[in-house]
Design an enzyme around this catalytic site. Structure first.
Site, mmCIF file in Angstrom:
data_model
loop_
_atom_site.group_PDB
_atom_site.id
_atom_site.type_symbol
_atom_site.label_atom_id
_atom_site.label_comp_id
_atom_site.label_asym_id
_atom_site.label_seq_id
_atom_site.Cartn_x
_atom_site.Cartn_y
_atom_site.Cartn_z
ATOM 1 N N ASP A 44 32.292 120.688 7.711
ATOM 2 C CA ASP A 44 31.137 120.591 7.200
ATOM 3 C C ASP A 44 29.973 119.851 8.176
ATOM 4 O OD1 ASP A 44 28.878 120.325 5.736
ATOM 5 O OD2 ASP A 44 29.897 119.849 3.825
ATOM 6 N N HIS A 45 29.303 120.794 8.644
ATOM 7 C CA HIS A 45 28.404 119.984 9.840
ATOM 8 C C HIS A 45 27.351 119.138 9.170
ATOM 9 C CE1 HIS A 45 27.481 119.580 13.773
ATOM 10 N NE2 HIS A 45 27.008 120.954 14.178
ATOM 11 N N ARG A 46 27.207 119.147 7.844
ATOM 12 C CA ARG A 46 26.190 118.252 7.293
ATOM 13 C C ARG A 46 26.524 116.700 7.355
ATOM 14 N NH1 ARG A 46 26.063 120.787 1.187
ATOM 15 N NH2 ARG A 46 28.350 120.626 1.718
#
Length: 442
Positions: free
Chosen positions: A412-414
């Site tokens: 998850d790049h968040r």
């Protein structure tokens, strides 16, 4: 006088509200005993047999193979031969007919949970007399087969007057409505006519010019579809890939594999990969986490429940190995075999498909090398394991043969930066290239 017992589809737990009858195990006229199975019912994750609570004679089956039944629906009527607990369907028939309505809703599906619907279909032996316009909220009374046929033929089922009991819209009504030209069709000049026939039993549509087959999605396929869509469109995925030289691990496993077979232990590479993964997760807890968007919090999980994505005849399933950090390599080998076989043999329980904190998918077992795995929502990452192959590599300025393991890590790049993905795989390399170090740090 026959004593009738109306057997209602029971609440089998785990939030299940409905199921699909895949196979009747009895027929009308059969004598059964209490505890005998009457039908095989498919939920979103498991197929189970429903036992009879009474001894007696089957006098009516209220549904057909492929029909959806809801908790509380009467689907079998049994002559209990004088049982004091009779429930008369004749006394309740009119009341049920008045109370039945159709309410459609969609719930987000998650792995291990049920996609439920509150659609209720009145019994087929209702009294005639009501028209389709008298149905609640203007929605037609119809079976799932008729609804699917209407959808396939582009017919608005709520505008069709049903000819069946209590105004029920039948398949014949749908076919008749589909042949009536609309206002727009009156104005068009058709170059050719496509003749459509319907095989109701198989629910196939055959077009003369181009034969096609429509196959209804199974409940598990609907769950997978919704789950993957939710993950892909909720989580901004990024994927890091690397190759790891596992030659020493290959030789280590080879040394003990045959002797462990005598103890019926299948020593694959997966237990070592799980051990290495858990070791890295303890150092990088953001990979063993969930993002709480409502409260703007990152939930770090202090437990290590590892999901093992498993390919089955019914679709992708993710059985969970709980507290995997407490298990040895040999114990993990046993557990991997146990949960994978249970899933493939449709013997897995719903509780064993929930609660994973991190998932590993091994597409290498079917020959895959690299892939971009989709995160098992709401987890923050997933590790894809490719097929181990022997390749030429350069070591100390010499070309030598080595066993190479390809890994793909989606996250998850968040909440996880690209550099963290590279660090994760670097730590995996340090442990898997040196199995002794792995065992020391595990």
């Amino acid at each position: 006088m026959k004593m009738k017992f109306e057997f209602q589809f029971p609440d089998i737990g785990e939030g299940i509200h409905e199921g699909v009858i895949t196979k009747w195990l009895v027929k009308e006229g059969d004598m059964i005993k209490e505890g005998d199975s009457v039908a095989e019912v498919e939920t979103d994750k498991v197929t189970t047999e429903i036992p009879s609570p009474k001894t007696g004679k089957i006098i009516e089956l209220k549904a057909s193979n492929g029909d959806t039944i809801h908790v509380g629906d009467v689907f079998v009527v049994i002559d209990t031969e004088g049982s004091a607990e009779e429930v008369s369907s004749e006394d309740k028939k009119d009341t049920l007919a008045e109370k039945k309505e159709i309410v459609e809703e969609e719930n987000a599906g998650v792995v291990g949970e049920v996609i439920s619907s509150s659609e209720v279909i009145a019994p087929s032996d209702e009294k005639e007399g009501n028209s389709a316009s008298e149905n609640v909220a203007g929605k037609a009374l119809a079976t799932p087969v008729a609804r699917k046929l209407a959808k396939d033929l582009g017919v608005d089922i709520n505008k069709v007057v049903g000819s069946g009991p209590n105004g029920r819209v039948m398949k014949e009504d749908i076919i008749k409505a589909s042949k009536q030209p609309s206002e727009a069709e009156h104005k068009e000049v058709l170059d050719e006519t496509v003749k459509t026939t319907v095989d109701a039993k198989e629910e196939k549509i055959i077009v003369e010019e181009e034969k096609i087959e429509r196959i209804p999605l199974t409940r598990i396929r609907k769950t997978i579809s919704q789950k993957m869509t939710q993950s892909r469109f909720t989580i901004p995925h990024t994927t890091a890939m690397d190759e790891i030289d596992v030659t020493q691990l290959y030789e280590f496993r080879k040394k003990y594999k045959d002797s462990l077979k005598e103890e019926e232990i299948n020593l694959t590479f997966m237990p070592f990969i799980i051990k290495a993964t858990i070791s890295v997760l303890k150092k990088m807890p953001e990979f063993n986490a969930t993002l709480d968007e409502e409260n703007d919090e990152l939930i770090l999980k202090k437990f290590y429940h590892i999901g093992i994505a498993t390919d089955t005849d019914r679709g992708l399933m993710v059985p969970v190995i709980r507290d995997a950090d407490r298990l040895s390599i040999i114990e993990l080998a046993k557990k991997v075999d146990e949960v994978s076989n249970s899933a493939k043999n449709n013997q897995i329980e719903l509780k064993d498909l929930k609660g994973s904190s991190f998932t590993i998918t091994n597409y290498g077992s079917i020959g895959g090398y690299y892939g971009i795995p989709i995160i098992n929502y709401p987890e923050s990452a997933i590790l894809g394991v490719g097929r181990i192959v022997q390749k030429p590599v350069v070591k100390d300025d010499e070309i030598v043969k080595a066993w190479i393991l390809p890994l793909s890590l989606s996250y998850d790049h968040r909440i996880i930066d690209g550099a963290s993905g590279a660090r994760f795989l670097n730590m995996m390399r340090e442990l898997l290239e040196n199995p002794e170090m792995l065992l020391l740090k595990a």
